[in-house]
Scaffold this active site. Structure first.
Site, PDB file in Angstrom:
ATOM      1  N   GLY A  11     -24.426 -17.915  -6.996  1.00  0.00           N
ATOM      2  CA  GLY A  11     -23.467 -16.932  -6.502  1.00  0.00           C
ATOM      3  C   GLY A  11     -24.041 -15.566  -6.151  1.00  0.00           C
ATOM      4  N   GLY A  27     -25.385 -13.194  -8.059  1.00  0.00           N
ATOM      5  CA  GLY A  27     -26.681 -12.846  -8.640  1.00  0.00           C
ATOM      6  C   GLY A  27     -27.829 -13.391  -7.822  1.00  0.00           C
ATOM      7  N   TYR A  69     -11.516 -13.968 -20.082  1.00  0.00           N
ATOM      8  CA  TYR A  69     -12.438 -13.509 -19.038  1.00  0.00           C
ATOM      9  C   TYR A  69     -12.133 -12.058 -18.648  1.00  0.00           C
ATOM     10  CZ  TYR A  69     -14.304 -12.895 -14.297  1.00  0.00           C
ATOM     11  OH  TYR A  69     -14.936 -12.399 -13.179  1.00  0.00           O
ATOM     12  N   GLY A  90     -28.018 -14.145 -14.727  1.00  0.00           N
ATOM     13  CA  GLY A  90     -27.214 -15.104 -13.957  1.00  0.00           C
ATOM     14  C   GLY A  90     -27.603 -15.122 -12.498  1.00  0.00           C
ATOM     15  N   ALA A  91     -28.899 -15.104 -12.237  1.00  0.00           N
ATOM     16  CA  ALA A  91     -29.372 -15.080 -10.850  1.00  0.00           C
ATOM     17  C   ALA A  91     -29.552 -16.483 -10.279  1.00  0.00           C
ATOM     18  CB  ALA A  91     -30.676 -14.290 -10.760  1.00  0.00           C
TER      19      ALA A  91
HETATM   20  P1  NDP Z   1     -21.308 -17.824 -10.655  1.00  0.00           P
HETATM   21  O1  NDP Z   1     -20.611 -18.765 -11.576  1.00  0.00           O
HETATM   22  O2  NDP Z   1     -21.697 -18.327  -9.311  1.00  0.00           O
HETATM   23  O3  NDP Z   1     -22.596 -17.245 -11.368  1.00  0.00           O
HETATM   24  C1  NDP Z   1     -22.585 -16.886 -12.709  1.00  0.00           C
HETATM   25  C2  NDP Z   1     -23.992 -16.864 -13.240  1.00  0.00           C
HETATM   26  O4  NDP Z   1     -23.944 -16.547 -14.639  1.00  0.00           O
HETATM   27  C3  NDP Z   1     -24.710 -18.212 -13.132  1.00  0.00           C
HETATM   28  O5  NDP Z   1     -26.034 -17.956 -12.754  1.00  0.00           O
HETATM   29  C4  NDP Z   1     -24.635 -18.746 -14.544  1.00  0.00           C
HETATM   30  O6  NDP Z   1     -25.680 -19.613 -14.898  1.00  0.00           O
HETATM   31  C5  NDP Z   1     -24.769 -17.449 -15.320  1.00  0.00           C
HETATM   32  N1  NDP Z   1     -24.412 -17.600 -16.736  1.00  0.00           N
HETATM   33  C6  NDP Z   1     -23.257 -18.040 -17.266  1.00  0.00           C
HETATM   34  N2  NDP Z   1     -23.337 -18.069 -18.608  1.00  0.00           N
HETATM   35  C7  NDP Z   1     -24.572 -17.632 -18.945  1.00  0.00           C
HETATM   36  C8  NDP Z   1     -25.260 -17.453 -20.171  1.00  0.00           C
HETATM   37  N3  NDP Z   1     -24.702 -17.748 -21.340  1.00  0.00           N
HETATM   38  N4  NDP Z   1     -26.522 -16.979 -20.131  1.00  0.00           N
HETATM   39  C9  NDP Z   1     -27.115 -16.704 -18.957  1.00  0.00           C
HETATM   40  N5  NDP Z   1     -26.522 -16.871 -17.770  1.00  0.00           N
HETATM   41  C10 NDP Z   1     -25.262 -17.334 -17.758  1.00  0.00           C
HETATM   42  O7  NDP Z   1     -20.344 -16.557 -10.552  1.00  0.00           O
HETATM   43  P2  NDP Z   1     -20.286 -15.310  -9.539  1.00  0.00           P
HETATM   44  O8  NDP Z   1     -21.540 -15.173  -8.789  1.00  0.00           O
HETATM   45  O9  NDP Z   1     -19.007 -15.403  -8.818  1.00  0.00           O
HETATM   46  O10 NDP Z   1     -20.111 -14.110 -10.575  1.00  0.00           O
HETATM   47  C11 NDP Z   1     -21.093 -13.136 -10.783  1.00  0.00           C
HETATM   48  C12 NDP Z   1     -20.444 -11.886 -11.335  1.00  0.00           C
HETATM   49  O11 NDP Z   1     -19.519 -11.353 -10.407  1.00  0.00           O
HETATM   50  C13 NDP Z   1     -19.677 -12.083 -12.630  1.00  0.00           C
HETATM   51  O12 NDP Z   1     -19.955 -11.007 -13.485  1.00  0.00           O
HETATM   52  C14 NDP Z   1     -18.237 -12.051 -12.198  1.00  0.00           C
HETATM   53  O13 NDP Z   1     -17.393 -11.592 -13.235  1.00  0.00           O
HETATM   54  C15 NDP Z   1     -18.306 -11.066 -11.061  1.00  0.00           C
HETATM   55  N6  NDP Z   1     -17.204 -11.178 -10.124  1.00  0.00           N
HETATM   56  C16 NDP Z   1     -17.062 -12.280  -9.318  1.00  0.00           C
HETATM   57  C17 NDP Z   1     -15.999 -12.361  -8.442  1.00  0.00           C
HETATM   58  C18 NDP Z   1     -15.815 -13.534  -7.550  1.00  0.00           C
HETATM   59  O14 NDP Z   1     -14.885 -13.517  -6.764  1.00  0.00           O
HETATM   60  N7  NDP Z   1     -16.653 -14.560  -7.604  1.00  0.00           N
HETATM   61  C19 NDP Z   1     -15.012 -11.295  -8.348  1.00  0.00           C
HETATM   62  C20 NDP Z   1     -15.242 -10.216  -9.254  1.00  0.00           C
HETATM   63  C21 NDP Z   1     -16.310 -10.160 -10.081  1.00  0.00           C
HETATM   64  P3  NDP Z   1     -25.693 -21.186 -14.470  1.00  0.00           P
HETATM   65  O15 NDP Z   1     -26.109 -21.193 -13.036  1.00  0.00           O
HETATM   66  O16 NDP Z   1     -26.712 -21.754 -15.382  1.00  0.00           O
HETATM   67  O17 NDP Z   1     -24.310 -21.704 -14.678  1.00  0.00           O
END
Ligand code: NDP
Length: 353
Positions: free
Chosen positions: A13, A15, A202, A9-10
């Site tokens: 956000g 990643g 989630y 998921g890089a």
């Molecule tokens: P984003 O939605 O910005 O990023 C999520 C990433 O996951 C995207 O790159 C997305 O891909 C990818 N993804 C989703 N589904 C799949 C899949 N089936 N296969 C491969 N990649 C996938 O979220 P965040 O950056 O906020 O979250 C990142 C992590 O941080 C998560 O684990 C979240 O639980 C954790 N987190 C976030 C918080 C927050 O406040 N934001 C707080 C606590 C934890 P695509 O770009 O294609 O959609």
């Protein structure tokens, strides 16, 4: 030669920002993403040098795609130094259709992975379970003394009873994995076998992520030297994670965390912090859960205020230590139960077999 890190998921956000930070520190970053084009575009937009990264397709919601990813990775790299399980989806408005006012809760019912599992469980947890299992072999070949595997948790997984974010309903509840025991396929949507609730799905998936970290530590740390950790990066209220939330929520959420919980962090800061968990020797104790405490964690803000007048650099975050470290035995909530962690592992093995 360069150290290698796989980040799921890089493309967005946290990643993406961690990828950028590690690339700048001289790592070779393998971006494991489901949308090739989006990932390439995102990498360019944050100014990553094509010399320092590579996108390899990986959709965590498909066993076959995860296996293909690992195969492709192995044709290009002989070993792996770090793995970051970061990707996640979140469907906060999704409830069982017809149960709640349709206009107010428009999110529809559950979505499904390639194998027919509820999507938050499949993408956030099960895909990572399989990926970790497979890439363990590559991490073992690392020449780095303590290769790392970092799995994203969250405050809402309620592993740390003292945090406000962990007390907001619906609370995580994996129960005794009644739903998982039945295979987690329709009509079963929830790990505890209960009624579908997207927000809870989630949180439950993130409880499993923390349990996965603990179980990996227990099974493999001593034998392999691999360091397994988890972190809550703070509330990065502006990422795409909240893309399906109501517009009003999207507008108020960042302000809420800036003023009330004081857990707000920018994507860039959070990315640097995640990168530190991968690269900094201070985050090398296997089994640890690093929980961001934000301003609240600096006892009313002394350190935080000080930094507002100076440059926000990585050193500051490290020196002021606003991460609270929970050792493996301090991890609370449902994830505290070792038997339940083992049960999750065994049931997951059956699903990916
Ligand atoms: P984003 O939605 O910005 O990023 C999520 C990433 O996951 C995207 O790159 C997305 O891909 C990818 N993804 C989703 N589904 C799949 C899949 N089936 N296969 C491969 N990649 C996938 O979220 P965040 O950056 O906020 O979250 C990142 C992590 O941080 C998560 O684990 C979240 O639980 C954790 N987190 C976030 C918080 C927050 O406040 N934001 C707080 C606590 C934890 P695509 O770009 O294609 O959609």
């Amino acid at each position: 030669s360069k150290k290698t890190v796989v980040i799921t998921g890089a493309s967005s956000g946290l990643g993406l920002q961690a990828a950028k930070s590690l690339a700048q520190q001289g790592w070779q970053v393998i971006m494991a993403c489901r949308d090739f084009q989006k990932a390439e575009k995102a990498a360019k937009e944050v100014g990553m040098d094509p010399e320092n990264y590579q996108v390899i397709h990986c959709d965590l919601a498909s066993k076959q795609s995860v296996r293909n990813f690992v195969q492709t990775f192995r044709t290009m790299y002989n070993s792996l130094d770090a793995l970051v399980c970061n990707a996640a989806v979140y469907f906060p408005n999704a409830h069982k259709e017809g149960v709640i006012l349709p206009g107010l809760f428009p999110g529809g019912g559950p979505r499904w992975s390639a194998e027919g599992h509820e999507m938050s469980f499949a993408a956030n947890y099960l895909g990572h379970f399989l990926l970790c299992k497979l890439l363990l072999e590559d991490l073992k070949k690392s020449s780095f003394s303590a290769p790392r595997c970092v799995i994203l948790g969250t405050v809402t997984a309620t592993v740390n009873g003292a945090e406000l974010g962990g007390m907001i309903p619906p609370l995580a509840h994996v129960g005794n994995f009644e739903g998982l025991e039945k295979g987690m396929k329709a009509p079963v949507t929830m790990l505890d076998g209960g009624a579908f609730d997207g927000a809870k799905a989630y949180k439950d998936s993130k409880v499993c992520d923390v349990m996965l970290m603990k179980e990996l530590h227990k099974r493999y740390h001593k034998e392999t030297g691999i360091v397994f950790t988890s972190l809550y990066p703070g509330c990065i209220a502006e990422t795409n994670l909240f893309r399906e939330h109501y517009p009003l929520f999207q507008n108020l959420f960042p302000a809420f965390h800036k003023t009330v919980t004081k857990a707000y962090v920018s994507q860039e800061e959070a990315g640097q912090r995640l990168a530190a968990c991968v690269a900094d020797e201070r985050y090398g104790t296997s089994g640890s859960y690093y929980s961001w405490e934000g301003e609240a964690g600096t006892g009313g803000g002394g350190g935080r205020e000080a930094v507002q007048n100076t440059e926000k650099d990585l050193d500051w975050f490290m020196n002021y230590g606003s991460f609270r470290t929970l050792s493996i035995d301090e991890i609370g909530g449902e994830a505290a139960d070792d038997q339940r962690c083992s049960k999750l592992w065994e049931l997951s093995e059956k699903l990916v077999a």
